[in-house]
Design an enzyme around this catalytic site. Structure first.
Site, PDB file in Angstrom:
ATOM      1  N   HIS A  47      31.396  52.997  50.095  1.00 33.31           N
ATOM      2  CA  HIS A  47      31.965  52.376  48.794  1.00 33.31           C
ATOM      3  C   HIS A  47      31.636  50.676  49.129  1.00 33.31           C
ATOM      4  CE1 HIS A  47      34.480  50.568  45.899  1.00 33.31           C
ATOM      5  NE2 HIS A  47      35.478  50.178  46.555  1.00 33.31           N
ATOM      6  N   CYS A  86      39.079  53.389  43.515  1.00 31.00           N
ATOM      7  CA  CYS A  86      37.627  53.264  44.191  1.00 31.00           C
ATOM      8  C   CYS A  86      37.150  54.866  44.575  1.00 31.00           C
ATOM      9  CB  CYS A  86      37.389  52.235  45.190  1.00 31.00           C
ATOM     10  SG  CYS A  86      37.888  50.765  44.312  1.00 31.00           S
ATOM     11  N   ASN A 145      31.856  44.833  43.682  1.00 26.64           N
ATOM     12  CA  ASN A 145      32.669  46.038  43.644  1.00 26.64           C
ATOM     13  C   ASN A 145      32.778  46.547  42.045  1.00 26.64           C
ATOM     14  OD1 ASN A 145      34.428  48.329  43.865  1.00 26.64           O
ATOM     15  ND2 ASN A 145      35.982  47.056  44.965  1.00 26.64           N
TER      16      ASN A 145
HETATM   17  O1  UT7 Z   1      37.917  48.470  46.302  1.00 24.98           O
HETATM   18  C1  UT7 Z   1      39.354  48.739  46.371  1.00 24.98           C
HETATM   19  C2  UT7 Z   1      39.860  48.069  47.600  1.00 24.98           C
HETATM   20  N1  UT7 Z   1      39.777  46.686  47.788  1.00 24.98           N
HETATM   21  C3  UT7 Z   1      39.226  46.204  49.119  1.00 24.98           C
HETATM   22  O2  UT7 Z   1      38.941  46.663  49.776  1.00 24.98           O
HETATM   23  C4  UT7 Z   1      39.510  44.795  49.246  1.00 24.98           C
HETATM   24  C5  UT7 Z   1      40.296  44.399  50.655  1.00 24.98           C
HETATM   25  N2  UT7 Z   1      40.478  42.975  50.838  1.00 24.98           N
HETATM   26  C6  UT7 Z   1      39.568  42.099  51.053  1.00 24.98           C
HETATM   27  O3  UT7 Z   1      38.285  42.469  50.603  1.00 24.98           O
HETATM   28  C7  UT7 Z   1      39.855  40.635  51.475  1.00 24.98           C
HETATM   29  O4  UT7 Z   1      41.336  40.720  51.858  1.00 24.98           O
HETATM   30  C8  UT7 Z   1      39.729  39.555  50.312  1.00 24.98           C
HETATM   31  C9  UT7 Z   1      38.201  39.477  50.000  1.00 24.98           C
HETATM   32  C10 UT7 Z   1      40.384  40.066  48.831  1.00 24.98           C
HETATM   33  C11 UT7 Z   1      40.310  38.203  50.668  1.00 24.98           C
HETATM   34  O5  UT7 Z   1      39.650  37.837  51.876  1.00 24.98           O
HETATM   35  P1  UT7 Z   1      40.510  37.591  53.165  1.00 24.98           P
HETATM   36  O6  UT7 Z   1      39.593  37.225  54.307  1.00 24.98           O
HETATM   37  O7  UT7 Z   1      41.522  38.460  53.329  1.00 24.98           O
HETATM   38  O8  UT7 Z   1      41.245  36.258  52.731  1.00 24.98           O
HETATM   39  P2  UT7 Z   1      42.718  35.911  52.541  1.00 24.98           P
HETATM   40  O9  UT7 Z   1      43.324  36.439  51.290  1.00 24.98           O
HETATM   41  O10 UT7 Z   1      43.303  35.810  53.544  1.00 24.98           O
HETATM   42  O11 UT7 Z   1      42.570  34.354  52.214  1.00 24.98           O
HETATM   43  C12 UT7 Z   1      42.066  33.276  53.153  1.00 24.98           C
HETATM   44  C13 UT7 Z   1      41.823  31.883  52.478  1.00 24.98           C
HETATM   45  C14 UT7 Z   1      43.431  31.583  51.821  1.00 24.98           C
HETATM   46  O12 UT7 Z   1      43.436  30.213  51.902  1.00 24.98           O
HETATM   47  P3  UT7 Z   1      44.534  29.786  52.997  1.00 24.98           P
HETATM   48  O13 UT7 Z   1      45.690  30.045  52.628  1.00 24.98           O
HETATM   49  O14 UT7 Z   1      44.123  29.984  54.541  1.00 24.98           O
HETATM   50  O15 UT7 Z   1      44.380  28.135  52.727  1.00 24.98           O
HETATM   51  C15 UT7 Z   1      43.283  31.968  50.434  1.00 24.98           C
HETATM   52  O16 UT7 Z   1      43.760  30.935  49.453  1.00 24.98           O
HETATM   53  O17 UT7 Z   1      40.852  31.917  51.523  1.00 24.98           O
HETATM   54  C16 UT7 Z   1      41.477  31.452  50.231  1.00 24.98           C
HETATM   55  N3  UT7 Z   1      40.727  32.005  49.080  1.00 24.98           N
HETATM   56  C17 UT7 Z   1      39.854  31.582  48.513  1.00 24.98           C
HETATM   57  N4  UT7 Z   1      39.131  30.333  48.733  1.00 24.98           N
HETATM   58  C18 UT7 Z   1      37.992  30.365  48.215  1.00 24.98           C
HETATM   59  C19 UT7 Z   1      41.278  33.294  48.394  1.00 24.98           C
HETATM   60  N5  UT7 Z   1      40.456  33.540  47.733  1.00 24.98           N
HETATM   61  C20 UT7 Z   1      39.417  32.725  47.414  1.00 24.98           C
HETATM   62  C21 UT7 Z   1      38.355  32.444  46.920  1.00 24.98           C
HETATM   63  N6  UT7 Z   1      37.514  31.221  47.130  1.00 24.98           N
HETATM   64  N7  UT7 Z   1      37.779  33.121  45.987  1.00 24.98           N
END
Ligand code: UT7
Length: 333
Positions: free
Chosen positions: A257, A117, A287
């Site tokens: 970004h 990115c 993104n």
């Molecule tokens: O551009 C390149 C660089 N990339 C980035 O900067 C991305 C950086 N990371 C992020 O933006 C975030 O980590 C994400 C958006 C990818 C994920 O958000 P998060 O707040 O870190 O969520 P998480 O992975 O900790 O998941 C939290 C919960 C989980 O459920 P449980 O285990 O708490 O029951 C996931 O299974 O959210 C669940 N989950 C979803 N729920 C509904 C994960 N994806 C989804 C979804 N819809 N799409």
């Protein structure tokens, strides 16, 4: 005599027409609008439909044609074109070469840059060096991505994030006040474990097994990427301000970004910037990887004034991150 600097003298962009909304995505994978808006800040993204058989060079050449038209530049005047992309048309040759052919750029050399990115930011740095050394007079730097070609739409942790699009800038020399002033570019290869595409490269060439294992898609461990992104993007943005003695009042805009609204907010907070000074279009494009920065510049072009201080700031796969401080080169017509 004053040192030659590279200044941005025009912006072009192109986004595909198809809009994939959170509601439509929720019919494809177990997610919902509320989760995506709260955790990421995306409402919809643009998608280049695969059945069209078009790749990043299609989006990139549309953005370049838009740039050439807006800046009244003939293709044969361009000396160098650099395309930042993680979704090239082919493993080789470079997508930059294909874009040159499509838009009629004949008197130039061209190549791709892959810095995740941060691709556009790193390519902007490279392009500016060819201007500063006097080697080139007109350089196009663009980001072009068909992220939908490597997104697994059965994976809810990745599929809401990415979108397709392209943006391009023209760089020219100046001995005046405006142009690129300073840059901070960094990398830590340890980050490759958290964000990558498992197969299709020389370590693991494509095979039936890699296709069956869905290894040609983006693999991301969201939380470590998030933690690194928040701290590194804020660090470089703050540092480039401080070492150039630029205050939040003096800065016209942060051009961050667009990976996650929470990462953008954290960076702006650290810099002491109010929301009005932060370019945010993640809600409509998602993104777009290398295309996020030029798409922001394109969306905000009409508000930018000659001499405005901007900080461009990124974090991406690699890990790569960085910031560029520049003074905007023109008032838009
Ligand atoms: O551009 C390149 C660089 N990339 C980035 O900067 C991305 C950086 N990371 C992020 O933006 C975030 O980590 C994400 C958006 C990818 C994920 O958000 P998060 O707040 O870190 O969520 P998480 O992975 O900790 O998941 C939290 C919960 C989980 O459920 P449980 O285990 O708490 O029951 C996931 O299974 O959210 C669940 N989950 C979803 N729920 C509904 C994960 N994806 C989804 C979804 N819809 N799409």
């Amino acid at each position: 005599m004053n040192k030659i600097k590279a200044v941005i003298t025009g912006v072009g962009s192109y986004i595909p027409k198809y809009i994939l909304t959170n509601d439509e995505l929720s019919t494809m994978v177990d997610t919902n609008d509320e989760w995506i808006m709260t955790r990421i800040g995306i409402k919809e993204r643009r998608i280049l439909k695969p059945e069209e058989g078009l790749g990043s060079s299609y989006l990139g050449s549309k953005a370049v044609l838009n740039l050439l038209e807006k800046t009244n530049t003939k293709p044969e005047e361009i000396d160098l074109l650099i395309c930042a992309t993680v979704t090239p048309d082919h493993v080789f040759p470079a997508t930059a070469n294909i874009i040159c052919d499509k838009v009629g750029i004949k008197n130039a050399f061209s190549f791709d840059v892959n810095a995740g990115c941060s691709g556009f930011l790193f390519a902007l740095s490279v392009g500016s060096k060819f201007i500063e050394t006097g080697k080139c007079k007109k350089v196009i730097v663009l980001g072009a991505e068909v992220m939908s070609s490597i997104v697994d739409y059965t994976d809810r942790s990745v599929s809401p994030i990415f979108g397709d699009g392209s943006g391009a800038v023209l760089l020219e020399p100046t001995t005046g006040e405006n142009g690129i002033i300073d840059e901070l570019l960094e990398v830590d290869g340890v980050g490759r474990h958290y964000l990558h595409q498992k197969a299709g490269g020389s370590v693991k060439p494509a095979s039936h097994a890699t296709v069956d294992a869905r290894e040609h898609f983006i693999y991301q461990e969201g939380q470590p990427v998030f933690k690194w992104a928040v701290s590194k993007m804020a660090d470089v943005s703050d540092e480039i301000m401080k070492r150039n003695n630029i205050t939040a009042d003096q800065l016209a805009f942060l051009v961050p970004h667009q990976a996650n609204l929470r990462i953008i907010d954290a960076t702006a907070r650290r810099m002491g910037l109010e929301k009005e000074k932060v370019m945010i279009n993640i809600q409509k494009y998602g993104n777009t990887t290398s295309a996020t920065l030029p798409l922001c510049l394109s969306d905000w072009e009409s508000q930018l004034k000659k001499g405005d201080y901007l900080i461009l700031s990124t974090f991406g796969a690699g890990f790569t991150w960085g910031a560029i401080l520049l003074k905007w080169g023109y008032d838009s017509k």
